[in-house]
Design a protein around this motif. Sequence first.
Motif, PDB file in Angstrom:
ATOM      1  N   GLN A 109       0.822  -1.219   0.000  1.00  0.00           N
ATOM      2  CA  GLN A 109       0.000   0.000   0.000  1.00  0.00           C
ATOM      3  C   GLN A 109       0.849   1.259   0.000  1.00  0.00           C
ATOM      4  O   GLN A 109       0.318   2.359  -0.164  1.00  0.00           O
ATOM      5  N   TYR A 110       2.156   1.096   0.193  1.00  0.00           N
ATOM      6  CA  TYR A 110       3.025   2.246   0.371  1.00  0.00           C
ATOM      7  C   TYR A 110       3.838   2.528  -0.885  1.00  0.00           C
ATOM      8  O   TYR A 110       4.404   1.617  -1.486  1.00  0.00           O
ATOM      9  N   GLY A 111       3.897   3.802  -1.229  1.00  0.00           N
ATOM     10  CA  GLY A 111       4.645   4.161  -2.424  1.00  0.00           C
ATOM     11  C   GLY A 111       5.845   5.039  -2.139  1.00  0.00           C
ATOM     12  O   GLY A 111       6.772   5.106  -2.945  1.00  0.00           O
ATOM     13  N   ASP A 112       5.844   5.715  -0.997  1.00  0.00           N
ATOM     14  CA  ASP A 112       6.942   6.615  -0.652  1.00  0.00           C
ATOM     15  C   ASP A 112       7.707   6.011   0.521  1.00  0.00           C
ATOM     16  O   ASP A 112       7.129   5.745   1.567  1.00  0.00           O
ATOM     17  N   TRP A 113       9.004   5.846   0.321  1.00  0.00           N
ATOM     18  CA  TRP A 113       9.856   5.190   1.307  1.00  0.00           C
ATOM     19  C   TRP A 113      11.087   6.015   1.618  1.00  0.00           C
ATOM     20  O   TRP A 113      11.608   6.723   0.749  1.00  0.00           O
ATOM     21  N   GLY A 114      11.545   5.890   2.871  1.00  0.00           N
ATOM     22  CA  GLY A 114      12.822   6.467   3.237  1.00  0.00           C
ATOM     23  C   GLY A 114      13.951   5.498   2.920  1.00  0.00           C
ATOM     24  O   GLY A 114      13.719   4.394   2.423  1.00  0.00           O
ATOM     25  N   GLN A 115      15.175   5.920   3.222  1.00  0.00           N
ATOM     26  CA  GLN A 115      16.360   5.116   2.917  1.00  0.00           C
ATOM     27  C   GLN A 115      16.679   4.109   4.002  1.00  0.00           C
ATOM     28  O   GLN A 115      17.486   3.197   3.793  1.00  0.00           O
ATOM     29  N   GLY A 116      16.074   4.253   5.169  1.00  0.00           N
ATOM     30  CA  GLY A 116      16.280   3.301   6.250  1.00  0.00           C
ATOM     31  C   GLY A 116      17.335   3.734   7.245  1.00  0.00           C
ATOM     32  O   GLY A 116      18.227   4.528   6.928  1.00  0.00           O
ATOM     33  N   THR A 117      17.199   3.204   8.450  1.00  0.00           N
ATOM     34  CA  THR A 117      18.181   3.443   9.498  1.00  0.00           C
ATOM     35  C   THR A 117      18.460   2.112  10.197  1.00  0.00           C
ATOM     36  O   THR A 117      17.542   1.348  10.487  1.00  0.00           O
ATOM     37  N   GLN A 118      19.736   1.846  10.442  1.00  0.00           N
ATOM     38  CA  GLN A 118      20.130   0.553  11.003  1.00  0.00           C
ATOM     39  C   GLN A 118      19.940   0.547  12.512  1.00  0.00           C
ATOM     40  O   GLN A 118      20.376   1.471  13.207  1.00  0.00           O
ATOM     41  N   VAL A 119      19.322  -0.509  12.998  1.00  0.00           N
ATOM     42  CA  VAL A 119      19.203  -0.760  14.436  1.00  0.00           C
ATOM     43  C   VAL A 119      19.888  -2.094  14.715  1.00  0.00           C
ATOM     44  O   VAL A 119      19.538  -3.111  14.116  1.00  0.00           O
ATOM     45  N   THR A 120      20.865  -2.056  15.594  1.00  0.00           N
ATOM     46  CA  THR A 120      21.579  -3.278  15.964  1.00  0.00           C
ATOM     47  C   THR A 120      21.482  -3.469  17.473  1.00  0.00           C
ATOM     48  O   THR A 120      21.842  -2.573  18.237  1.00  0.00           O
ATOM     49  N   VAL A 121      20.991  -4.625  17.871  1.00  0.00           N
ATOM     50  CA  VAL A 121      20.835  -4.934  19.284  1.00  0.00           C
ATOM     51  C   VAL A 121      21.851  -6.010  19.644  1.00  0.00           C
ATOM     52  O   VAL A 121      21.851  -7.100  19.063  1.00  0.00           O
ATOM     53  N   SER A 122      22.723  -5.688  20.578  1.00  0.00           N
ATOM     54  CA  SER A 122      23.753  -6.633  20.985  1.00  0.00           C
ATOM     55  C   SER A 122      23.345  -7.334  22.281  1.00  0.00           C
ATOM     56  O   SER A 122      22.685  -6.753  23.135  1.00  0.00           O
ATOM     57  N   SER A 123      23.745  -8.568  22.372  1.00  0.00           N
ATOM     58  CA  SER A 123      23.387  -9.341  23.580  1.00  0.00           C
ATOM     59  C   SER A 123      24.517  -9.316  24.594  1.00  0.00           C
ATOM     60  O   SER A 123      25.615  -8.878  24.315  1.00  0.00           O
TER      61      SER A 123
END
Length: 123
Positions: A109-123
Amino acid sequence: QVQLAESGGGLVQAGGSLRLSCAASGRTFRGYGVGWFRQAPGKEREFVAAISWNGGSIYYAESVKGRFTISRDDAKNTVYLEMSSLQGEDTAVYYCAATQRAIITTIHQYGDWGQGTQVTVSS
């Protein structure tokens, strides 16, 4: 067309919190439903959360319910994703997207998107 830019990603320890922002430019967010999606390495992009054009309807993926909160501030042309109790499986690139369609929980349903942002979760 609305241009989107995500920010706020980073490296966080398991159990920690992050707040992602999705800022719109070119056009106002008013009248647009906004969704957050994520894509982990080797996996398909998946729905995370969405908020309707007026904030009256909010949806979450089961995997993030109770941990993530989506909100919008149309005066700032920004949508937020507050993430808490982060886990390793939350590691992904997070994307925001905008749509003027009524259904806001499916990626198509989506036509407009951003470039993204990385989320990294460390244990």
